[in-house]
Design a protein around this motif. Structure first.
Motif, PDB file in Angstrom:
ATOM      1  N   GLY A 155       0.705  -1.182  -0.084  1.00 23.14           N
ATOM      2  CA  GLY A 155       0.098   0.040  -0.038  1.00 23.14           C
ATOM      3  C   GLY A 155       0.772   1.289  -0.051  1.00 23.14           C
ATOM      4  N   HIS A 156       2.009   1.161  -0.067  1.00 22.26           N
ATOM      5  CA  HIS A 156       2.767   2.318  -0.133  1.00 22.26           C
ATOM      6  C   HIS A 156       3.561   2.705  -1.603  1.00 22.26           C
ATOM      7  CE1 HIS A 156       2.330   2.426   4.149  1.00 22.26           C
ATOM      8  NE2 HIS A 156       2.809   1.145   4.241  1.00 22.26           N
ATOM      9  N   ILE A 157       3.582   3.961  -1.791  1.00 18.67           N
ATOM     10  CA  ILE A 157       4.299   4.448  -2.894  1.00 18.67           C
ATOM     11  C   ILE A 157       5.484   4.727  -2.532  1.00 18.67           C
ATOM     12  CG2 ILE A 157       4.584   6.613  -4.641  1.00 18.67           C
ATOM     13  CD1 ILE A 157       2.219   4.610  -5.548  1.00 18.67           C
ATOM     14  N   LEU A 158       6.501   4.489  -3.470  1.00 19.12           N
ATOM     15  CA  LEU A 158       8.010   4.906  -3.397  1.00 19.12           C
ATOM     16  C   LEU A 158       8.532   5.449  -4.393  1.00 19.12           C
ATOM     17  CD1 LEU A 158       9.029   1.350  -1.849  1.00 19.12           C
ATOM     18  CD2 LEU A 158       8.870   3.465  -0.520  1.00 19.12           C
ATOM     19  N   ASN A 159       9.315   6.430  -4.232  1.00 17.74           N
ATOM     20  CA  ASN A 159       9.931   7.277  -5.279  1.00 17.74           C
ATOM     21  C   ASN A 159      11.076   6.371  -5.665  1.00 17.74           C
ATOM     22  OD1 ASN A 159      11.159   9.497  -6.703  1.00 17.74           O
ATOM     23  ND2 ASN A 159      11.898  10.568  -4.765  1.00 17.74           N
ATOM     24  N   THR A 160      11.299   6.391  -6.972  1.00 18.71           N
ATOM     25  CA  THR A 160      12.321   5.532  -7.614  1.00 18.71           C
ATOM     26  C   THR A 160      12.772   6.362  -8.851  1.00 18.71           C
ATOM     27  OG1 THR A 160      10.830   3.565  -7.013  1.00 18.71           O
ATOM     28  CG2 THR A 160      12.558   3.064  -8.535  1.00 18.71           C
ATOM     29  N   ASN A 161      14.294   5.961  -8.959  1.00 17.28           N
ATOM     30  CA  ASN A 161      15.010   6.881  -9.959  1.00 17.28           C
ATOM     31  C   ASN A 161      14.653   6.458 -11.399  1.00 17.28           C
ATOM     32  OD1 ASN A 161      17.508   6.326 -11.915  1.00 17.28           O
ATOM     33  ND2 ASN A 161      18.190   8.053 -10.456  1.00 17.28           N
ATOM     34  N   ALA A 162      14.174   7.371 -12.133  1.00 24.25           N
ATOM     35  CA  ALA A 162      13.724   7.487 -13.622  1.00 24.25           C
ATOM     36  C   ALA A 162      14.502   6.533 -14.279  1.00 24.25           C
ATOM     37  CB  ALA A 162      13.298   8.552 -14.115  1.00 24.25           C
ATOM     38  N   ASP A 163      16.125   6.542 -14.144  1.00 20.94           N
ATOM     39  CA  ASP A 163      16.799   5.810 -14.967  1.00 20.94           C
ATOM     40  C   ASP A 163      16.767   4.519 -14.804  1.00 20.94           C
ATOM     41  OD1 ASP A 163      17.989   8.061 -16.378  1.00 20.94           O
ATOM     42  OD2 ASP A 163      19.590   8.352 -14.977  1.00 20.94           O
ATOM     43  N   THR A 164      16.467   4.049 -13.467  1.00 25.44           N
ATOM     44  CA  THR A 164      16.362   2.607 -12.962  1.00 25.44           C
ATOM     45  C   THR A 164      15.118   2.195 -13.651  1.00 25.44           C
ATOM     46  OG1 THR A 164      17.551   3.143 -11.015  1.00 25.44           O
ATOM     47  CG2 THR A 164      16.144   1.145 -11.173  1.00 25.44           C
ATOM     48  N   ILE A 165      13.877   2.904 -13.589  1.00 21.74           N
ATOM     49  CA  ILE A 165      12.715   2.362 -14.108  1.00 21.74           C
ATOM     50  C   ILE A 165      12.800   2.079 -15.652  1.00 21.74           C
ATOM     51  CG2 ILE A 165      10.178   3.381 -14.910  1.00 21.74           C
ATOM     52  CD1 ILE A 165      10.416   3.117 -12.081  1.00 21.74           C
ATOM     53  N   ALA A 166      13.668   2.844 -16.336  1.00 22.37           N
ATOM     54  CA  ALA A 166      13.845   2.734 -17.732  1.00 22.37           C
ATOM     55  C   ALA A 166      14.530   1.476 -17.998  1.00 22.37           C
ATOM     56  CB  ALA A 166      14.376   3.843 -18.551  1.00 22.37           C
ATOM     57  N   SER A 167      15.668   1.082 -17.339  1.00 20.65           N
ATOM     58  CA  SER A 167      16.465   0.076 -17.284  1.00 20.65           C
ATOM     59  C   SER A 167      15.550  -1.235 -16.920  1.00 20.65           C
ATOM     60  CB  SER A 167      17.589  -0.053 -16.238  1.00 20.65           C
ATOM     61  OG  SER A 167      18.393  -1.100 -16.254  1.00 20.65           O
ATOM     62  N   GLU A 168      14.888  -1.080 -15.969  1.00 22.48           N
ATOM     63  CA  GLU A 168      13.999  -2.371 -15.405  1.00 22.48           C
ATOM     64  C   GLU A 168      13.068  -2.584 -16.263  1.00 22.48           C
ATOM     65  OE1 GLU A 168      14.912  -4.387 -12.892  1.00 22.48           O
ATOM     66  OE2 GLU A 168      16.458  -3.537 -12.197  1.00 22.48           O
ATOM     67  N   THR A 169      12.324  -1.821 -16.922  1.00 23.53           N
ATOM     68  CA  THR A 169      11.368  -1.946 -17.818  1.00 23.53           C
ATOM     69  C   THR A 169      12.025  -2.452 -18.940  1.00 23.53           C
ATOM     70  OG1 THR A 169       9.951  -0.048 -17.087  1.00 23.53           O
ATOM     71  CG2 THR A 169       9.661  -0.697 -19.216  1.00 23.53           C
ATOM     72  N   ALA A 170      13.184  -2.018 -19.549  1.00 22.33           N
ATOM     73  CA  ALA A 170      13.854  -2.743 -20.704  1.00 22.33           C
ATOM     74  C   ALA A 170      14.093  -4.247 -20.521  1.00 22.33           C
ATOM     75  CB  ALA A 170      14.779  -1.813 -20.982  1.00 22.33           C
ATOM     76  N   LYS A 171      14.598  -4.479 -19.384  1.00 16.51           N
ATOM     77  CA  LYS A 171      15.127  -5.713 -18.843  1.00 16.51           C
ATOM     78  C   LYS A 171      13.943  -6.806 -19.131  1.00 16.51           C
ATOM     79  CE  LYS A 171      17.739  -5.873 -15.268  1.00 16.51           C
ATOM     80  NZ  LYS A 171      18.458  -5.329 -14.037  1.00 16.51           N
ATOM     81  N   ALA A 172      12.725  -6.349 -18.302  1.00 15.83           N
ATOM     82  CA  ALA A 172      11.512  -6.952 -18.084  1.00 15.83           C
ATOM     83  C   ALA A 172      10.921  -7.332 -19.824  1.00 15.83           C
ATOM     84  CB  ALA A 172      10.518  -6.194 -17.308  1.00 15.83           C
ATOM     85  N   LEU A 173      11.102  -6.147 -20.736  1.00 16.72           N
ATOM     86  CA  LEU A 173      10.680  -6.690 -21.973  1.00 16.72           C
ATOM     87  C   LEU A 173      11.442  -7.170 -23.053  1.00 16.72           C
ATOM     88  CD1 LEU A 173       8.697  -3.246 -22.237  1.00 16.72           C
ATOM     89  CD2 LEU A 173       7.669  -5.484 -22.028  1.00 16.72           C
ATOM     90  N   ALA A 174      12.690  -7.376 -22.587  1.00 18.22           N
ATOM     91  CA  ALA A 174      14.000  -7.838 -23.660  1.00 18.22           C
ATOM     92  C   ALA A 174      13.722  -9.509 -23.951  1.00 18.22           C
ATOM     93  CB  ALA A 174      15.131  -7.946 -22.939  1.00 18.22           C
ATOM     94  N   SER A 175      12.882 -10.278 -22.941  1.00 19.20           N
ATOM     95  CA  SER A 175      12.566 -11.623 -23.477  1.00 19.20           C
ATOM     96  C   SER A 175      11.638 -11.663 -24.563  1.00 19.20           C
ATOM     97  CB  SER A 175      12.170 -12.306 -22.306  1.00 19.20           C
ATOM     98  OG  SER A 175      10.998 -12.024 -22.046  1.00 19.20           O
ATOM     99  N   LEU A 176      10.672 -10.543 -24.909  1.00 20.87           N
ATOM    100  CA  LEU A 176       9.571 -10.403 -25.537  1.00 20.87           C
ATOM    101  C   LEU A 176       9.603  -9.646 -26.789  1.00 20.87           C
ATOM    102  CD1 LEU A 176       6.896  -9.767 -22.727  1.00 20.87           C
ATOM    103  CD2 LEU A 176       7.200 -11.991 -23.649  1.00 20.87           C
TER     104      LEU A 176
END
Length: 259
Positions: A155-176
């Motif tokens: 239930g808690h929102i957390l501030n997260t580095n945008a460069d990390t968001i981009a990297s983690e999103t890319a990694k998660a989609l790289a298999s697809l």
């Protein structure tokens, strides 16, 4: 053969500059095929916090996020900046949807533990991004616009580095998908001398990065950006480029390569 997907991360300085942002959104809209946009917004958050009488505290270029600042970044990143970008993409003919990590549970994280005696507050370190869920939007012809906020599943929102968001999103989609990740900001790429725009470093590997970090060529906020870029390319992302916001065609800037 995997379908191509382009992920563009746009930095806060560009978000704040009306001309640069308008050009970037036009260029992003012109990219063929599937795509995702990730945005920052730190400068806008600092400005809004100041207007509200809330002090901004930074350590090593990273924002300390106490309870008051968390409210500010949630409003600014997830609301003001995100929805303005989504609306402007719609005007450019791109059917977009704004997402934080909490929406559809696309990115879950945990609160960063004390590091070197520093309490960063409500800052998230990513545990996992859900590429399958993101791909549902993408396959439906909807372009995700990711804000730099995640959640911890409790239930808690957390501030997260945008460069990390981009990297983690890319990694998660790289298999697809065959993923190209482009970090765009106000410089032509990674520079040997930040004050000299002709001093571009055309290519960086992990070994290069360790050498540049040791001799001080690369420092400050560029360090986590390149760490995130290397993490992406080492996890199956096809191409990672750091470049100028007006040059997101994939033909300019610094290419980040695996060894």
């Amino acid at each position: 053969m995997k379908e191509k997907l382009t992920i563009v991360k746009v930095g806060g300085a560009v978000v704040e500059d009306e001309l640069q942002l308008s050009q970037l959104l036009r260029d992003f809209s012109a990219i063929e095929g599937r795509k995702v946009l990730v945005h920052g917004g730190g400068r806008r958050a600092t400005k809004v916090a100041e207007q509200l009488g809330i002090e901004t505290k930074m350590v090593n270029g990273r924002r300390i996020t106490d309870a008051q600042m968390l409210e500010v970044v949630t409003m600014v990143y997830g609301g003001l900046v995100n929805k303005q970008v989504v609306a402007r993409l719609q005007a450019n003919g791109i059917n977009a949807i704004g997402l934080t990590g909490a929406d559809a549970n696309v990115i879950r994280s945990h609160k960063r533990p004390l590091k070197d005696g520093i309490d960063y507050g409500f800052v998230g370190d990513v545990d996992q991004a859900d590429g399958a869920m993101l791909s549902r939007f993408i396959e439906a012809g909807i372009t995700p616009v990711m804000a730099p906020l995640t959640h911890n599943g409790e239930g808690h929102i957390l501030n997260t580095n945008a460069d990390t968001i981009a990297s983690e999103t890319a990694k998660a989609l790289a298999s697809l998908y065959d993923v190209t990740l482009i970090y765009s900001f106000e410089k032509p790429g990674v520079m040997r001398n930040p004050d000299d725009d002709t001093s571009l470093i055309p290519e960086i590997t992990r070994a290069d990065f360790e050498r540049y970090k040791a001799d001080g060529t690369i420092s400050g906020g560029m360090l986590p950006k390149i760490e995130n870029a290397l993490a992406a390319v080492e996890s199956g992302v096809s191409r990672v480029i750091i470049t100028l916001a007006t040059a997101i065609d994939g033909h300019h800037g610094t290419i980040i390569r695996s060894e």
